[in-house]
Motif scaffolding. Sequence first.
Motif, short mmCIF file in Angstrom:
data_model
loop_
_atom_site.label_atom_id
_atom_site.label_comp_id
_atom_site.label_asym_id
_atom_site.label_seq_id
_atom_site.Cartn_x
_atom_site.Cartn_y
_atom_site.Cartn_z
N GLN A 78 -12.70 -28.50 32.68
CA GLN A 78 -11.95 -29.04 33.67
C GLN A 78 -10.39 -28.91 33.76
OE1 GLN A 78 -13.52 -30.33 36.85
NE2 GLN A 78 -14.69 -28.85 36.00
N ARG A 79 -9.92 -28.29 32.44
CA ARG A 79 -8.75 -28.50 32.30
C ARG A 79 -7.96 -26.97 33.00
NH1 ARG A 79 -6.40 -25.34 28.34
NH2 ARG A 79 -7.81 -24.21 26.74
N THR A 80 -6.77 -27.21 33.45
CA THR A 80 -5.82 -26.08 33.97
C THR A 80 -5.94 -24.85 32.67
OG1 THR A 80 -5.04 -27.49 35.67
CG2 THR A 80 -4.01 -25.22 35.15
N ARG A 81 -6.03 -23.89 33.21
CA ARG A 81 -5.80 -22.82 32.36
C ARG A 81 -4.72 -21.44 32.68
NH1 ARG A 81 -9.61 -22.36 28.14
NH2 ARG A 81 -11.36 -23.84 28.10
N PHE A 82 -3.95 -21.03 31.94
CA PHE A 82 -2.87 -19.95 32.30
C PHE A 82 -3.51 -18.75 31.50
CE2 PHE A 82 -0.78 -24.13 32.90
CZ PHE A 82 0.01 -23.54 34.01
N GLY A 83 -3.40 -17.59 31.97
CA GLY A 83 -3.73 -16.46 31.58
C GLY A 83 -3.19 -15.10 31.96
N LEU A 84 -3.60 -13.91 31.51
CA LEU A 84 -3.08 -12.63 31.96
C LEU A 84 -4.23 -11.87 32.42
CD1 LEU A 84 -1.56 -11.41 28.46
CD2 LEU A 84 -0.28 -12.43 30.13
N HIS A 85 -3.47 -11.20 33.59
CA HIS A 85 -4.56 -10.39 34.42
C HIS A 85 -4.44 -8.82 34.53
CE1 HIS A 85 -6.66 -9.05 38.15
NE2 HIS A 85 -5.61 -8.64 38.38
N LEU A 86 -5.49 -8.19 34.31
CA LEU A 86 -5.34 -6.56 34.30
C LEU A 86 -6.49 -6.04 35.33
CD1 LEU A 86 -3.90 -4.11 33.23
CD2 LEU A 86 -5.84 -4.31 31.39
N GLY A 87 -6.11 -5.30 36.36
CA GLY A 87 -7.22 -4.68 37.12
C GLY A 87 -6.68 -3.22 37.15
N ASP A 117 -3.03 -3.21 38.86
CA ASP A 117 -2.44 -4.61 38.62
C ASP A 117 -2.32 -5.13 37.38
OD1 ASP A 117 -1.82 -4.79 41.81
OD2 ASP A 117 -3.99 -5.11 41.60
N ILE A 118 -1.12 -5.78 37.00
CA ILE A 118 -0.98 -6.49 35.62
C ILE A 118 0.05 -7.78 36.11
CG2 ILE A 118 1.26 -5.18 35.24
CD1 ILE A 118 0.18 -5.55 32.35
N GLY A 119 -0.32 -8.65 35.40
CA GLY A 119 0.29 -10.18 35.87
C GLY A 119 -0.29 -11.32 35.05
N LEU A 120 0.10 -12.51 35.84
CA LEU A 120 -0.29 -13.99 35.43
C LEU A 120 -1.40 -14.33 36.47
CD1 LEU A 120 3.42 -15.18 34.67
CD2 LEU A 120 1.80 -13.90 33.01
N LEU A 136 -0.06 -13.81 40.07
CA LEU A 136 1.22 -13.16 40.43
C LEU A 136 1.25 -11.62 39.65
CD1 LEU A 136 4.15 -13.10 41.64
CD2 LEU A 136 5.16 -14.36 39.66
N ASN A 137 1.15 -10.73 40.37
CA ASN A 137 0.89 -9.21 39.74
C ASN A 137 1.99 -8.48 40.31
OD1 ASN A 137 -1.45 -10.07 38.64
ND2 ASN A 137 -2.56 -9.84 40.55
N ASN A 170 4.40 -2.57 44.29
CA ASN A 170 4.47 -3.88 44.89
C ASN A 170 4.15 -4.93 44.04
OD1 ASN A 170 1.92 -4.28 44.54
ND2 ASN A 170 0.94 -3.72 46.42
N VAL A 171 4.66 -6.10 44.63
CA VAL A 171 4.52 -7.29 44.04
C VAL A 171 3.48 -7.97 44.86
CG1 VAL A 171 5.34 -9.72 43.50
CG2 VAL A 171 6.70 -7.77 43.03
N ASN A 172 2.17 -8.35 44.26
CA ASN A 172 1.09 -9.14 45.29
C ASN A 172 0.67 -10.27 44.50
OD1 ASN A 172 -1.40 -8.60 43.31
ND2 ASN A 172 -0.25 -6.60 43.35
#
Length: 308
Positions: A78-87, A117-120, A136-137, A170-172
């Motif tokens: 249930q805790r908030t998680r931060f990570g990296l995104h790649l698509g 896309d790459i981002g947070l 935020l990508n 772009n920024v998406n």
Amino acid sequence: MKKLFIASAIAMMCLSANAFAEDDGYGNDIPAARSEGTVDDGYGNKLPSNEPEYKSFEEARSSSYGSPSKGSKKNDNQRTRFGLHLGIGFASLANYPTDKDFVRQYGENEWLGVSGDIGLIVKFPLNPILSFVPELNFGMTYLSEEIKGADGYDEYWHEYKVNDAKTLYNVNIPLMLRLQVPYVYVEGGVRLNLNLDTSHEYEYTDEDGTPFQYYDYKDGEIKTVKRDAEDEWKVKTFIPSIVAGLGTTFLASGLQCDLGLRFIWDLRGIEENDKEIYAFEDKKLRIARVVENESSLFAIQLVLNVFF
């Protein structure tokens, strides 16, 4: 009589000891605690010297040194998680004009390309199965199609073709709700796209589609044969999209990861300007009419998220 009295006393002492013995929860008696306040493991084995000392078996069993409880696992999920995104995946155009004059002048919709896309990414749990997941990508989309009727022959290059190539940067910001069940998730929401820059080129290739290349002695590098045409493609700055996806969640090297598919569909046309249709009038080429161009982007991406 004296012997009977002594035997009765011994029996009473044994009964008292058993009456106050602790039970390990499985029907086995636990020896009484030692005077210094420690107990064994309930099976006659002394605790290792590096284990903490407890007053009772219940204290040892409930200690955080034991296996994590269901409650602790629940709190971790249930805790908030931060990570990296790649698509990364396939891209094309939708809502392409089908007007006969438009198709005759600009060709049919054969645009194909790549979207990335790459981002947070952040995952905010709302309840045990529902989360709010914003991203935020930085994104890039490349599209290309062969220009029909633009092929020809050159004495140096011989047979050649011409491709119309467009790149969008772009920024998406995807804003999604995620429904999570064990090992599987589905998600959906909107994506806000801020288009920053574009490039537009005509690429020259051989009959097999391999780009022509030459060595530029001035810059000292190999370049492809192309012609810049940035002024011929203008896009809108803000484009909203709908997003839907599904995937699986797993652990890799102790990190929570997502692997899934995502579908992205723009809700408005990307072209800033409509297309002009030309025709000869009095032996002069003039603008006969203007066709509205509502071509929009869509993409199917393979997505990887890694949370920390």
